[in-house]
Design a protein around this motif. Sequence first.
Motif, PDB file in Angstrom:
ATOM      1  N   GLU A   1       0.833  -1.208   0.000  1.00 15.07           N
ATOM      2  CA  GLU A   1       0.000   0.000   0.000  1.00 15.07           C
ATOM      3  C   GLU A   1       0.867   1.256   0.000  1.00 15.07           C
ATOM      4  O   GLU A   1       0.556   2.237  -0.676  1.00 15.07           O
ATOM      5  CB  GLU A   1      -0.920   0.000   1.215  1.00 15.07           C
ATOM      6  CG  GLU A   1      -1.872   1.187   1.259  1.00 15.07           C
ATOM      7  CD  GLU A   1      -2.778   1.175   2.459  1.00 15.07           C
ATOM      8  OE1 GLU A   1      -3.174   2.269   2.912  1.00 15.07           O
ATOM      9  OE2 GLU A   1      -3.112   0.077   2.949  1.00 15.07           O
TER      10      GLU A   1
ATOM     11  N   SER B   1       2.131   1.984  -3.461  1.00 14.28           N
ATOM     12  CA  SER B   1       1.122   2.073  -4.515  1.00 14.28           C
ATOM     13  C   SER B   1       0.980   3.522  -4.967  1.00 14.28           C
ATOM     14  O   SER B   1       1.232   4.459  -4.207  1.00 14.28           O
ATOM     15  CB  SER B   1      -0.231   1.567  -4.002  1.00 14.28           C
ATOM     16  OG  SER B   1      -0.177   0.199  -3.669  1.00 14.28           O
TER      17      SER B   1
ATOM     18  N   LYS C   1      -4.035   3.482  -4.197  1.00 11.83           N
ATOM     19  CA  LYS C   1      -3.938   3.261  -2.754  1.00 11.83           C
ATOM     20  C   LYS C   1      -5.280   2.820  -2.165  1.00 11.83           C
ATOM     21  O   LYS C   1      -5.345   1.940  -1.300  1.00 11.83           O
ATOM     22  CB  LYS C   1      -3.443   4.526  -2.050  1.00 11.83           C
ATOM     23  CG  LYS C   1      -1.920   4.643  -1.985  1.00 11.83           C
ATOM     24  CD  LYS C   1      -1.492   5.836  -1.171  1.00 11.83           C
ATOM     25  CE  LYS C   1       0.002   5.788  -0.846  1.00 11.83           C
ATOM     26  NZ  LYS C   1       0.878   5.720  -1.983  1.00 11.83           N
ATOM     27  N   ARG C   2      -6.372   3.440  -2.608  1.00 11.21           N
ATOM     28  CA  ARG C   2      -7.685   3.090  -2.061  1.00 11.21           C
ATOM     29  C   ARG C   2      -8.060   1.662  -2.437  1.00 11.21           C
ATOM     30  O   ARG C   2      -8.572   0.899  -1.598  1.00 11.21           O
ATOM     31  CB  ARG C   2      -8.740   4.063  -2.585  1.00 11.21           C
ATOM     32  CG  ARG C   2     -10.163   3.795  -2.072  1.00 11.21           C
ATOM     33  CD  ARG C   2     -10.198   3.851  -0.556  1.00 11.21           C
ATOM     34  NE  ARG C   2     -11.503   3.542  -0.031  1.00 11.21           N
ATOM     35  CZ  ARG C   2     -12.430   4.460   0.250  1.00 11.21           C
ATOM     36  NH1 ARG C   2     -12.153   5.761   0.047  1.00 11.21           N
ATOM     37  NH2 ARG C   2     -13.594   4.114   0.731  1.00 11.21           N
TER      38      ARG C   2
ATOM     39  N   THR D   1      -5.975  -0.789  -3.113  1.00 14.08           N
ATOM     40  CA  THR D   1      -5.112  -1.674  -2.337  1.00 14.08           C
ATOM     41  C   THR D   1      -5.594  -1.782  -0.901  1.00 14.08           C
ATOM     42  O   THR D   1      -5.643  -2.882  -0.328  1.00 14.08           O
ATOM     43  CB  THR D   1      -3.666  -1.156  -2.368  1.00 14.08           C
ATOM     44  OG1 THR D   1      -3.221  -1.048  -3.726  1.00 14.08           O
ATOM     45  CG2 THR D   1      -2.739  -2.093  -1.608  1.00 14.08           C
ATOM     46  N   ARG D   2      -5.980  -0.643  -0.310  1.00 20.14           N
ATOM     47  CA  ARG D   2      -6.440  -0.651   1.071  1.00 20.14           C
ATOM     48  C   ARG D   2      -7.705  -1.488   1.233  1.00 20.14           C
ATOM     49  O   ARG D   2      -7.822  -2.297   2.155  1.00 20.14           O
ATOM     50  CB  ARG D   2      -6.699   0.783   1.535  1.00 20.14           C
ATOM     51  CG  ARG D   2      -7.045   0.893   3.015  1.00 20.14           C
ATOM     52  CD  ARG D   2      -7.333   2.324   3.396  1.00 20.14           C
ATOM     53  NE  ARG D   2      -8.568   2.793   2.789  1.00 20.14           N
ATOM     54  CZ  ARG D   2      -9.048   4.032   2.939  1.00 20.14           C
ATOM     55  NH1 ARG D   2      -8.375   4.916   3.633  1.00 20.14           N
ATOM     56  NH2 ARG D   2     -10.170   4.379   2.360  1.00 20.14           N
TER      57      ARG D   2
ATOM     58  N   ASN E   1      -3.771   6.235   8.042  1.00 24.70           N
ATOM     59  CA  ASN E   1      -3.258   5.582   6.830  1.00 24.70           C
ATOM     60  C   ASN E   1      -1.736   5.562   6.812  1.00 24.70           C
ATOM     61  O   ASN E   1      -1.103   4.527   6.566  1.00 24.70           O
ATOM     62  CB  ASN E   1      -3.787   6.289   5.579  1.00 24.70           C
ATOM     63  CG  ASN E   1      -5.254   5.999   5.327  1.00 24.70           C
ATOM     64  OD1 ASN E   1      -5.774   4.958   5.729  1.00 24.70           O
ATOM     65  ND2 ASN E   1      -5.936   6.916   4.661  1.00 24.70           N
ATOM     66  N   TRP E   2      -1.130   6.729   7.074  1.00 30.48           N
ATOM     67  CA  TRP E   2       0.327   6.807   7.031  1.00 30.48           C
ATOM     68  C   TRP E   2       0.968   6.059   8.198  1.00 30.48           C
ATOM     69  O   TRP E   2       2.050   5.478   8.058  1.00 30.48           O
ATOM     70  CB  TRP E   2       0.775   8.269   7.003  1.00 30.48           C
ATOM     71  CG  TRP E   2       0.640   8.861   5.642  1.00 30.48           C
ATOM     72  CD1 TRP E   2      -0.278   9.764   5.209  1.00 30.48           C
ATOM     73  CD2 TRP E   2       1.463   8.560   4.501  1.00 30.48           C
ATOM     74  NE1 TRP E   2      -0.095  10.047   3.877  1.00 30.48           N
ATOM     75  CE2 TRP E   2       0.961   9.327   3.421  1.00 30.48           C
ATOM     76  CE3 TRP E   2       2.559   7.725   4.289  1.00 30.48           C
ATOM     77  CZ2 TRP E   2       1.539   9.269   2.147  1.00 30.48           C
ATOM     78  CZ3 TRP E   2       3.126   7.677   3.020  1.00 30.48           C
ATOM     79  CH2 TRP E   2       2.619   8.443   1.971  1.00 30.48           C
TER      80      TRP E   2
ATOM     81  N   ARG F   1       0.997   2.434   7.084  1.00 34.53           N
ATOM     82  CA  ARG F   1       1.965   2.159   6.030  1.00 34.53           C
ATOM     83  C   ARG F   1       3.401   2.210   6.535  1.00 34.53           C
ATOM     84  O   ARG F   1       4.206   1.307   6.251  1.00 34.53           O
ATOM     85  CB  ARG F   1       1.781   3.170   4.890  1.00 34.53           C
ATOM     86  CG  ARG F   1       0.429   3.078   4.198  1.00 34.53           C
ATOM     87  CD  ARG F   1       0.132   4.329   3.407  1.00 34.53           C
ATOM     88  NE  ARG F   1      -1.244   4.352   2.913  1.00 34.53           N
ATOM     89  CZ  ARG F   1      -1.862   5.439   2.468  1.00 34.53           C
ATOM     90  NH1 ARG F   1      -1.232   6.612   2.467  1.00 34.53           N
ATOM     91  NH2 ARG F   1      -3.113   5.371   2.045  1.00 34.53           N
TER      92      ARG F   1
END
Length: 346
Positions: A30, A33, A38-39, A41-42, A117-118, A121
Amino acid sequence: MLYVVLFFLLFSLLLYVLLGGADFGAGIVELFSSPRNKRTTRDTIYRVMGPVWEANHIWLIILLVILWVAFPAYFNVIVIYLHVPFVLVLLGITMRGVAFIFRHYDAIVDESQVWYNWMFRISSLITPVFLGMSFGALIGGKIILAEDFSSYSFYDLYMLPWFNVFTLLVGLFYAALCAFLASTLLIGETEGEVRKIFSRKSAYFTIALVLLGFILIIYGYVQEVLFIQDFIHNPVSLGAVGMSALLLIPLWRAIKRQNRIASRYLAGLQVVFVLFAALYAHFPYIIITAGKELSLLEGLPPHSVIQNLGVMLLIGGGVILPGLFHLMKSFGMIKIFRTGEDEVGQ
């Protein structure tokens, strides 16, 4: 009964590398990506990994308990001299778990989701890096088993063994392995254009894994790291690496064809060969310090302890393994070959 304990020790290590590695790798995939993917993949990660992600840490717990009970000398070296990277690993696992939950189940959707999110990751990347660096420290030959701690600085005892170029390369290699496993796993969990995305990612991370492995071996050999030298001169280990290299041919073919099942099993088999090659070259002397090599089979507890531990592991394995298999099969993590099902578009 000692062989039973050793089997569960190595089996737990293998499963954590495979399952925990794929878990960490999902966040790395992710992270790397593109913004528009990204969305997707998430969402795929939640659908595939969500039901089983917490179960992966069982194997790390079992691994540590076995070391603690059956191999106390090894456990002492790890918790004393590598407490800094392992604290960072625990922080990474905690941060990752918090982010995984809150970014999905938070009742209020606002800018905090960006931070979640970050956090997910970045922690997915740094946690396997620190795990790899910890293993690199165990085989790097820089751990000082001090009798007089006042003769050494904090940096010499607790930083230098794991904070160097060799261990960093080991950490990056394991992170690339995690991303390779995750992207290959996700090929079989998607359809159409999304599957093509993960096929490309799997190919990219395969290249990164091979390059990092080559750089790691060359650097370790030039720096005269004993573990790497023994690895290179061991015919069995080289044969296992050769088998892993040969598997790249059918693996690349499976990835190119977006093969659901074959790519997954070939990737897992490659990890088995790589892990076997690494451990066989120096077993049972897995810890190499600045002064000597430590055998896993030295300093064992009384026979009754090994006997009881082996019985408990057999009972626990009989309970846990069938349940885990059923859980992963129910959510599609384990797939069985079927005629015609493994081809693209069917």
